[in-house]
Structure formats: structure tokens, C-alpha cells
Design an enzyme around this catalytic site. Structure first.
Site, mmCIF file in Angstrom:
data_model
loop_
_atom_site.group_PDB
_atom_site.id
_atom_site.type_symbol
_atom_site.label_atom_id
_atom_site.label_comp_id
_atom_site.label_asym_id
_atom_site.label_seq_id
_atom_site.Cartn_x
_atom_site.Cartn_y
_atom_site.Cartn_z
ATOM 1 C CE LYS A 273 -2.062 -1.058 3.897
ATOM 2 N NZ LYS A 273 -1.338 -2.298 4.208
ATOM 3 N NE ARG B 158 -4.724 -0.925 9.983
ATOM 4 C CZ ARG B 158 -3.592 -0.554 9.395
ATOM 5 N NH1 ARG B 158 -3.509 0.598 8.765
ATOM 6 N NH2 ARG B 158 -2.552 -1.336 9.449
ATOM 7 N NE ARG C 248 7.628 -2.320 6.293
ATOM 8 C CZ ARG C 248 6.300 -2.389 6.352
ATOM 9 N NH1 ARG C 248 5.577 -1.792 5.442
ATOM 10 N NH2 ARG C 248 5.724 -3.069 7.302
ATOM 11 N NE ARG D 250 6.120 -0.093 10.027
ATOM 12 C CZ ARG D 250 4.991 -0.202 9.342
ATOM 13 N NH1 ARG D 250 4.893 0.369 8.146
ATOM 14 N NH2 ARG D 250 3.972 -0.873 9.822
ATOM 15 N NE ARG E 207 1.932 -4.809 11.235
ATOM 16 C CZ ARG E 207 3.084 -4.576 10.589
ATOM 17 N NH1 ARG E 207 4.229 -4.950 11.131
ATOM 18 N NH2 ARG E 207 3.078 -3.954 9.436
HETATM 19 P P1 AP5 Z 1 4.881 -1.555 1.859
HETATM 20 O O1 AP5 Z 1 4.545 -0.745 0.654
HETATM 21 O O2 AP5 Z 1 5.577 -0.884 2.983
HETATM 22 O O3 AP5 Z 1 3.564 -2.322 2.391
HETATM 23 P P2 AP5 Z 1 2.283 -1.794 3.166
HETATM 24 O O4 AP5 Z 1 1.105 -2.462 2.570
HETATM 25 O O5 AP5 Z 1 2.283 -0.300 3.206
HETATM 26 O O6 AP5 Z 1 2.577 -2.432 4.578
HETATM 27 P P3 AP5 Z 1 2.465 -1.880 6.074
HETATM 28 O O7 AP5 Z 1 3.116 -2.926 6.927
HETATM 29 O O8 AP5 Z 1 2.984 -0.476 6.185
HETATM 30 O O9 AP5 Z 1 0.963 -1.899 6.312
HETATM 31 P P4 AP5 Z 1 0.291 -1.901 7.665
HETATM 32 O O10 AP5 Z 1 -1.107 -1.726 7.216
HETATM 33 O O11 AP5 Z 1 0.551 -3.056 8.553
HETATM 34 O O12 AP5 Z 1 1.023 -0.712 8.454
HETATM 35 P P5 AP5 Z 1 0.552 0.756 8.834
HETATM 36 O O13 AP5 Z 1 1.763 1.602 8.797
HETATM 37 O O14 AP5 Z 1 -0.638 1.166 8.083
HETATM 38 O O15 AP5 Z 1 5.736 -2.816 1.341
HETATM 39 C C1 AP5 Z 1 6.263 -3.783 2.233
HETATM 40 C C2 AP5 Z 1 7.641 -4.273 1.725
HETATM 41 O O16 AP5 Z 1 7.463 -4.958 0.492
HETATM 42 C C3 AP5 Z 1 8.652 -3.147 1.442
HETATM 43 O O17 AP5 Z 1 9.938 -3.593 1.806
HETATM 44 C C4 AP5 Z 1 8.562 -2.930 -0.088
HETATM 45 O O18 AP5 Z 1 9.795 -2.475 -0.629
HETATM 46 C C5 AP5 Z 1 8.229 -4.338 -0.555
HETATM 47 N N1 AP5 Z 1 7.369 -4.339 -1.743
HETATM 48 C C6 AP5 Z 1 6.212 -3.633 -1.929
HETATM 49 N N2 AP5 Z 1 5.670 -3.925 -3.123
HETATM 50 C C7 AP5 Z 1 6.474 -4.856 -3.699
HETATM 51 C C8 AP5 Z 1 6.451 -5.577 -4.942
HETATM 52 N N3 AP5 Z 1 5.447 -5.411 -5.833
HETATM 53 N N4 AP5 Z 1 7.451 -6.457 -5.190
HETATM 54 C C9 AP5 Z 1 8.467 -6.647 -4.300
HETATM 55 N N5 AP5 Z 1 8.555 -5.996 -3.119
HETATM 56 C C10 AP5 Z 1 7.566 -5.112 -2.817
HETATM 57 O O19 AP5 Z 1 0.075 0.541 10.358
HETATM 58 C C11 AP5 Z 1 1.006 0.271 11.387
HETATM 59 C C12 AP5 Z 1 0.251 0.236 12.712
HETATM 60 O O20 AP5 Z 1 -0.316 1.537 12.978
HETATM 61 C C13 AP5 Z 1 -0.940 -0.718 12.778
HETATM 62 O O21 AP5 Z 1 -0.544 -2.036 13.128
HETATM 63 C C14 AP5 Z 1 -1.787 -0.058 13.871
HETATM 64 O O22 AP5 Z 1 -1.255 -0.318 15.156
HETATM 65 C C15 AP5 Z 1 -1.605 1.415 13.582
HETATM 66 N N6 AP5 Z 1 -2.619 1.960 12.650
HETATM 67 C C16 AP5 Z 1 -2.391 2.506 11.425
HETATM 68 N N7 AP5 Z 1 -3.543 2.893 10.869
HETATM 69 C C17 AP5 Z 1 -4.517 2.596 11.767
HETATM 70 C C18 AP5 Z 1 -5.938 2.740 11.748
HETATM 71 N N8 AP5 Z 1 -6.580 3.278 10.685
HETATM 72 N N9 AP5 Z 1 -6.625 2.291 12.816
HETATM 73 C C19 AP5 Z 1 -6.003 1.753 13.893
HETATM 74 N N10 AP5 Z 1 -4.671 1.584 13.975
HETATM 75 C C20 AP5 Z 1 -3.939 2.000 12.893
#
Ligand code: AP5
Length: 217
Positions: free
Chosen positions: A13, A88, A127, A160, A171
Site C-alpha cells: 500500500k 480499518r 522492509r 520498523r 497484524r
Molecule cells: P509496503 O509498501 O511498505 O507495504 P504496506 O502495505 O504499506 O505495509 P504496512 O506494513 O505499512 O501496512 P500496515 O497496514 O501493517 O502498516 P501501517 O503503517 O498502516 O511494502 C512492504 C515491503 O514490500 C517493502 O519492503 C517494499 O519495498 C516491498 N514491496 C512492496 N511492493 C512490492 C512488490 N510489488 N514487489 C516486491 N517488493 C515489494 O500501520 C502500522 C500500525 O499503525 C498498525 O498495526 C496499527 O497499530 C496502527 N494503525 C495505522 N492505521 C490505523 C488505523 N486506521 N486504525 C487503527 N490503527 C492504525
């Protein structure tokens, strides 16, 4: 356009969000980034959120809803907005609907990125991200030019705190329980929901995302 990127942790994402927003001149609302910035800045929100985040739990809805409301109000009007990591939960989706109604906006598209748990786990393990510009790399799949250093900023890349094997498994469970049902929520609404396989090369995924949103060339 107002677009939501939905999908499990590690599906891409953030990676696709940056590309799409850059290509279209859109703004991004990324709740994970907003929360990490609050933690780094040591704000009250950051203190409250930190424990939930490092345990792989969702931060409570009222905190998230308030944070997004503030962010939305501060966005300059007239540009597209990409929502990554929000909503979410059902409660967040309902509150978001009301916020948009008040602004006279609707969600134009929901892009659901998909990949197997094996792919997600491998991606998250490798990552690394830039604390200055937010660029995301992967030690194996998308390494920076110089190991551990951001191509754009020259900053040291960081791993992270919630990217441990145990937290990632949790997660994923939380995603399936709380967030995946939002796919049906939006399918039952007027928004167009598009499923895109996220386990292809970054450029291929990007091409498909642009195409399903009707933005391809
Ligand atoms: P990346 O693009 O970073 O993936 P992502 O989908 O953004 O993954 P996240 O782990 O950031 O999502 P998340 O939803 O768990 O975390 P968030 O920060 O929102 O890609 C991942 C890796 O793969 C990278 O190394 C990249 O280079 C590689 N990659 C990507 N695409 C690729 C491809 N096509 N081919 C090869 N490699 C590839 O949330 C974190 C925490 O915050 C949550 O757990 C929660 O505690 C809190 N939080 C955030 N939002 C909320 C909410 N709305 N409500 C409640 N809590 C929340």
C-alpha cells in the site's frame, strides 16, 4: 478523486501509494505514518498509540477518527486524496462516511491489494524505510543503491519496530478480523471496488492500479 488503498500489512500500500500520488499529484493520508510521526514527536497521541502499534493491535477508533478529521480539514482543497491504512474498522468506515458527507465528497474507488501470507511475511522481514522522506525499500526485493542509505535523502534507513515475525503474524490476524470485512462494506456501497494482485513486480502492480482506476494511458 478520493481513493482508498486496502490490503494486509506488507502488500505494498505504501509503495503503490507514493507512486500513485506522485503520478497524479494527489495528497496522501497515511494513518500509520501520522501515528509514527506522533510517536517520534512524543505527543499525547503518540504516547497513547505506541503500545498498540508495537503489539500489532489497532489504535482505538476515537483516536484515529479524530486524527483523520484534523488531517482532512487541513488538506488544501481541489486535489485528489489517497487514503492508505484508513479506514480499518467498521466504526472508522462509518465515521469516514460522515466526514466525507460533510465535505460533499464521495469515495471514487477502493483498490484492494492482495498477496499470500508467505509473500507478505517475506516482504515485511526485509522492509527498510527512510525516516526523512518515507521512501520504502526491501533488503532483498527492492534494495537501495547503497546498503542502509536512502537513495533520495542520504538518511540511514530504519527497520520498523512492529516488523518482527511475531507482530506480523498478529497484524495479519487483526487485518482479517477487523479490516477485511470492509471490502464487503464498500462493495455494498456506491464506491467501485477493484481487486489487484499485489505479488507482481512493483511497476506491474502500479500499471494495474492505474488501469482499474481509469487513469492508465
Ligand atoms: P509496503 O509498501 O511498505 O507495504 P504496506 O502495505 O504499506 O505495509 P504496512 O506494513 O505499512 O501496512 P500496515 O497496514 O501493517 O502498516 P501501517 O503503517 O498502516 O511494502 C512492504 C515491503 O514490500 C517493502 O519492503 C517494499 O519495498 C516491498 N514491496 C512492496 N511492493 C512490492 C512488490 N510489488 N514487489 C516486491 N517488493 C515489494 O500501520 C502500522 C500500525 O499503525 C498498525 O498495526 C496499527 O497499530 C496502527 N494503525 C495505522 N492505521 C490505523 C488505523 N486506521 N486504525 C487503527 N490503527 C492504525
Amino acid at each position: 478523486m478520493y481513493v482508498i488503498l486496502l490490503g494486509p500489512p506488507g502488500v505494498g500500500k505504501g509503495t503503490q501509494g507514493v507512486l500513485l500520488a506522485d503520478a497524479m499529484g494527489w495528497q496522501r493520508v497515511v494513518t500509520g505514518d501520522l501515528l509514527r510521526a506522533a510517536v517520534d514527536a512524543g505527543t499525547d497521541l503518540g504516547h497513547e498509540a505506541q503500545g498498540y502499534m508495537s503489539a500489532g493491535e489497532l489504535v482505538p477508533d476515537p483516536l484515529i477518527i479524530e486524527m483523520v478529521k484534523e488531517k482532512l480539514t487541513a488538506l488544501p482543497p481541489g486535489r485528489g486524496v489517497l487514503f492508505d491504512g484508513f479506514p480499518r474498522t467498521e466504526a472508522q468506515a462509518s465515521a469516514f462516511g460522515l466526514m466525507l458527507q460533510a465535505l460533499g465528497r464521495t469515495i471514487d474507488g477502493v483498490v484492494v491489494l492482495e498477496a499470500s501470507d508467505e509473500v507478505l511475511t517475506a516482504r515485511i522481514a526485509g522492509r527498510r524505510s527512510c525516516p526523512s522522506c518515507g521512501a520504502v525499500y526491501n533488503t532483498v526485493l527492492a534494495p537501495p543503491k547503497q546498503e542502509g542509505v536512502c537513495d533520495n535523502e542520504g538518511s540511514q534507513l530504519v527497520h520498523r519496530a512492529d516488523d518482527t515475525a511475531a507482530t506480523v503474524e498478529h497484524r495479519l490476524t487483526v487485518y482479517r478480523r477487523e479490516t477485511e470485512p470492509l471490502i464487503a462494506h464498500y462493495e455494498a456501497s456506491e464506491a467501485s471496488v477493484h481487486h489487484v494482485q499485489g505479488d507482481k513486480r512493483v511497476e506491474e502492480v502500479q500499471g494495474e492500479v492505474l488501469e482499474v482506476l481509469g487513469l492508465g494511458t
